[in-house]
Enzyme design. Structure first.
Site, PDB file in Angstrom:
ATOM      1  N   VAL A   1       0.845  -1.209   0.000  1.00 27.50           N
ATOM      2  CA  VAL A   1       0.000   0.000   0.000  1.00 27.50           C
ATOM      3  C   VAL A   1       0.878   1.257   0.000  1.00 27.50           C
ATOM      4  O   VAL A   1       0.703   2.159  -0.830  1.00 27.50           O
ATOM      5  CB  VAL A   1      -0.952   0.007   1.226  1.00 27.50           C
ATOM      6  CG1 VAL A   1      -1.669   1.345   1.325  1.00 27.50           C
ATOM      7  CG2 VAL A   1      -1.961  -1.128   1.115  1.00 27.50           C
TER       8      VAL A   1
ATOM      9  N   CYS B   1      -6.088  -9.089   3.951  1.00 25.04           N
ATOM     10  CA  CYS B   1      -7.078  -8.072   4.333  1.00 25.04           C
ATOM     11  C   CYS B   1      -8.419  -8.624   4.783  1.00 25.04           C
ATOM     12  O   CYS B   1      -8.872  -8.332   5.883  1.00 25.04           O
ATOM     13  CB  CYS B   1      -7.284  -7.107   3.169  1.00 25.04           C
ATOM     14  SG  CYS B   1      -5.748  -6.344   2.679  1.00 25.04           S
TER      15      CYS B   1
HETATM   16  C1  UGA Z   1      -9.155  -6.868  -0.831  1.00 27.15           C
HETATM   17  C2  UGA Z   1     -10.199  -5.921  -1.428  1.00 27.15           C
HETATM   18  O1  UGA Z   1     -10.759  -6.491  -2.613  1.00 27.15           O
HETATM   19  C3  UGA Z   1      -9.573  -4.557  -1.766  1.00 27.15           C
HETATM   20  O2  UGA Z   1     -10.575  -3.660  -2.233  1.00 27.15           O
HETATM   21  C4  UGA Z   1      -8.939  -4.000  -0.481  1.00 27.15           C
HETATM   22  O3  UGA Z   1      -8.321  -2.746  -0.710  1.00 27.15           O
HETATM   23  C5  UGA Z   1      -7.891  -4.985   0.013  1.00 27.15           C
HETATM   24  O4  UGA Z   1      -8.536  -6.244   0.294  1.00 27.15           O
HETATM   25  C6  UGA Z   1      -7.296  -4.395   1.266  1.00 27.15           C
HETATM   26  O5  UGA Z   1      -8.042  -4.209   2.240  1.00 27.15           O
HETATM   27  O6  UGA Z   1      -6.127  -4.012   1.249  1.00 27.15           O
HETATM   28  P1  UGA Z   1      -7.188  -8.390  -1.844  1.00 27.15           P
HETATM   29  O7  UGA Z   1      -6.797  -8.733  -0.449  1.00 27.15           O
HETATM   30  O8  UGA Z   1      -6.130  -8.068  -2.834  1.00 27.15           O
HETATM   31  O9  UGA Z   1      -8.183  -7.117  -1.850  1.00 27.15           O
HETATM   32  O10 UGA Z   1      -8.031  -9.642  -2.340  1.00 27.15           O
HETATM   33  P2  UGA Z   1      -9.342  -9.844  -3.243  1.00 27.15           P
HETATM   34  O11 UGA Z   1      -9.040  -9.672  -4.668  1.00 27.15           O
HETATM   35  O12 UGA Z   1     -10.445  -9.041  -2.667  1.00 27.15           O
HETATM   36  O13 UGA Z   1      -9.626 -11.400  -2.973  1.00 27.15           O
HETATM   37  C7  UGA Z   1      -9.904 -11.843  -1.636  1.00 27.15           C
HETATM   38  C8  UGA Z   1     -10.182 -13.325  -1.605  1.00 27.15           C
HETATM   39  O14 UGA Z   1     -11.435 -13.615  -2.203  1.00 27.15           O
HETATM   40  C9  UGA Z   1      -9.157 -14.178  -2.346  1.00 27.15           C
HETATM   41  O15 UGA Z   1      -8.875 -15.322  -1.567  1.00 27.15           O
HETATM   42  C10 UGA Z   1      -9.858 -14.562  -3.644  1.00 27.15           C
HETATM   43  O16 UGA Z   1      -9.425 -15.760  -4.207  1.00 27.15           O
HETATM   44  C11 UGA Z   1     -11.299 -14.671  -3.144  1.00 27.15           C
HETATM   45  N1  UGA Z   1     -12.303 -14.493  -4.223  1.00 27.15           N
HETATM   46  C12 UGA Z   1     -12.458 -13.302  -4.838  1.00 27.15           C
HETATM   47  C13 UGA Z   1     -13.117 -15.572  -4.571  1.00 27.15           C
HETATM   48  O17 UGA Z   1     -13.022 -16.687  -3.992  1.00 27.15           O
HETATM   49  N2  UGA Z   1     -14.076 -15.391  -5.525  1.00 27.15           N
HETATM   50  C14 UGA Z   1     -14.256 -14.188  -6.143  1.00 27.15           C
HETATM   51  O18 UGA Z   1     -15.170 -14.094  -7.021  1.00 27.15           O
HETATM   52  C15 UGA Z   1     -13.421 -13.127  -5.810  1.00 27.15           C
END
Ligand code: UGA
Length: 428
Positions: free
Chosen positions: A14, A258
């Site tokens: 970040v 996160c």
């Molecule tokens: C998340 C949020 O999406 C960001 O907006 C936020 O800024 C960030 O946390 C943070 O607080 O810093 P991130 O941790 O990069 O971002 O991960 P995501 O892309 O949100 O994915 C989170 C989890 O959900 C992963 O394990 C991913 O595989 C899972 N996921 C996501 C699914 O299982 N299905 C989906 O359709 C989408």
């Protein structure tokens, strides 16, 4: 706006993205971190974060003299217009966010910052932290503003330069407008609000995303029982724009640095405020159950007992496009399988064998996980897994079964190669 002097404290994904992107937007940025080796590497424009475009921006900023890296809390802070706090707030006691890094920076910068400087809290902090920071600084000539980040790992630069929204929380309109003007170049809609609301927007967003995923993961279990297909169900749901089609893909559970931390922290805040939040509790419990459900599926796929079963694992990071293993459901599944006596061979494009030490065997080529395997489990949605030579893999395995928790593999191709394919949320 004219170039501003900005300090960013913390060079994690970040902080580093914030620093590099503000430099890109024309400001003069100094980025600090307590990790001296990291600062030295960044000063040579060496970036080890797996973030597309970040290394290029750092290199450009350093080369053009708009971005500098210095260790510790440097005297340079006495000469800045804004200082952004981007230090970690990990899960602490009872699930609450541990604010010691934030408090430490505030205490150490208190006497250094010039009058009129705006302290901007980028770290994810519980409601009330911005107000507490103001009291901790104890200086009426400084403003403290909340400005949560919404960057996704693997898309951080793109999300910073083209955000869907910028949220600014302040009790002082003039300072809020100064922070707002830093984002002029991005063209994003800006929500200016009180600091408590801004702090809550961040948690509310991440927890809502987690809730959506726990909902869809449970729905996928129901689909398997009633002969429905989760893809068709979510397609039908997602076309309703009140629901939206994003974040509806089932998986082995949600993870990362996160969502797990922020769901626990919001629950802890709710408990402290005596607000019963069963929905959030169920969101977290459902995720724990989802990981176990994957283990049960693998157990069933290998004939009922994991002890001594060779299993090939594809994917270890918490999602594709990142090298991050923190709170990765893939790692949790792998751990539970190993604990049950399975012998795991795993591959992840971002986890070289020398990065892991533990009971799994981590290999440096995907096809190696097939050798002697009773089942192959796909845990992270790396697109390259879909392109593997599945016919060759079928010749290597002991038993041709795949548990695809991400519905990633091309079903026809894999089945034509002789595999039985077990996909989350699919009939049969
Ligand atoms: C998340 C949020 O999406 C960001 O907006 C936020 O800024 C960030 O946390 C943070 O607080 O810093 P991130 O941790 O990069 O971002 O991960 P995501 O892309 O949100 O994915 C989170 C989890 O959900 C992963 O394990 C991913 O595989 C899972 N996921 C996501 C699914 O299982 N299905 C989906 O359709 C989408």
């Amino acid at each position: 706006m004219a170039a501003q002097r900005i300090a960013v404290v913390g060079a994690g994904y970040v902080g580093l993205t914030t620093a590099a992107c503000f430099a890109r937007l024309g400001h003069r940025v100094v980025c600090t971190d307590i990790d001296e080796a990291k600062v030295a590497a960044l000063s040579r424009a060496e970036v080890d974060a797996h973030e597309p475009g970040l290394a290029e921006l750092v290199e450009q900023g350093v080369r053009e003299g708009r971005l500098r890296f210095v260790p510790g809390i440097p005297v340079e802070l006495s000469d800045v217009d804004f200082v952004f706090l981007a230090v970690p707030t990990p899960t602490g006691k009872d699930g609450a966010a541990d604010l010691s890094a934030v408090e430490d920076v505030l205490t150490r910068t208190r006497d250094l910052l010039p009058p009129g400087c705006v302290v901007v809290i980028k770290s994810t902090v519980p409601v009330g932290t911005t107000a507490r920071a103001r009291r901790l600084l104890g200086r009426s000539d400084l403003a403290v503003v909340a400005n949560p980040e919404f960057l996704r790992e693997g898309h951080a630069v793109e999300d910073f330069l083209h955000p869907q929204r910028v949220v600014i929380g302040s009790e002082d309109e003039a300072s809020a407008q100064r922070v707002r003007s830093l984002y002029d170049g991005t063209g994003a809609p800006v929500v200016v609000t009180g600091s408590a609301s801004a702090e809550l927007v961040k948690y509310a967003s991440n927890c809502f995303l987690a809730m959506k995923l726990s909902y869809v993961n449970t729905l996928s279990e129901l689909c398997e029982r009633v002969d429905a297909d989760i893809d068709d169900v979510t397609e039908g749901m997602g076309l309703d724009d009140r629901i939206g089609s994003a974040f509806l893909a089932p998986g082995p559970g949600w993870g990362g640095s996160c969502l797990p931390k922020d769901t626990r922290a919001l629950l802890s805040t709710s408990d402290a405020m005596r607000v019963d939040f069963p929905l959030l509790r169920a969101t977290i419990d459902t995720n724990t159950r989802q990981v176990r459900r994957v283990v049960d599926k693998v157990r069933a796929a290998v004939g009922g007992t994991l002890a001594g079963a060779r299993i090939g694992v594809l994917g270890l990071t918490f999602k594709a496009g990142t090298d991050d293993l923190r709170d990765s459901p893939a790692m949790t599944v792998a751990h539970l399988l190993t604990r049950a006596g399975a012998e795991l061979t795993a591959y992840d494009p971002c986890v070289p064998p020398d990065r892991y030490s533990g009971p799994m065997r981590v290999v440096d080529a995907a096809h190696l996980v097939a050798k002697g395997a009773r089942a192959i489990v796909v845990l992270t949605e790396w697109p390259e897994f879909a392109e593997l030579d599945w016919a060759r893999m079928a010749e290597e395995v002991w038993q041709p079964v795949i548990v695809d928790t991400r519905d990633l593999l091309p079903a026809k191709k894999v089945q034509a190669a002789g595999f039985r394919l077990i996909v989350t949320g699919k009939p049969g």
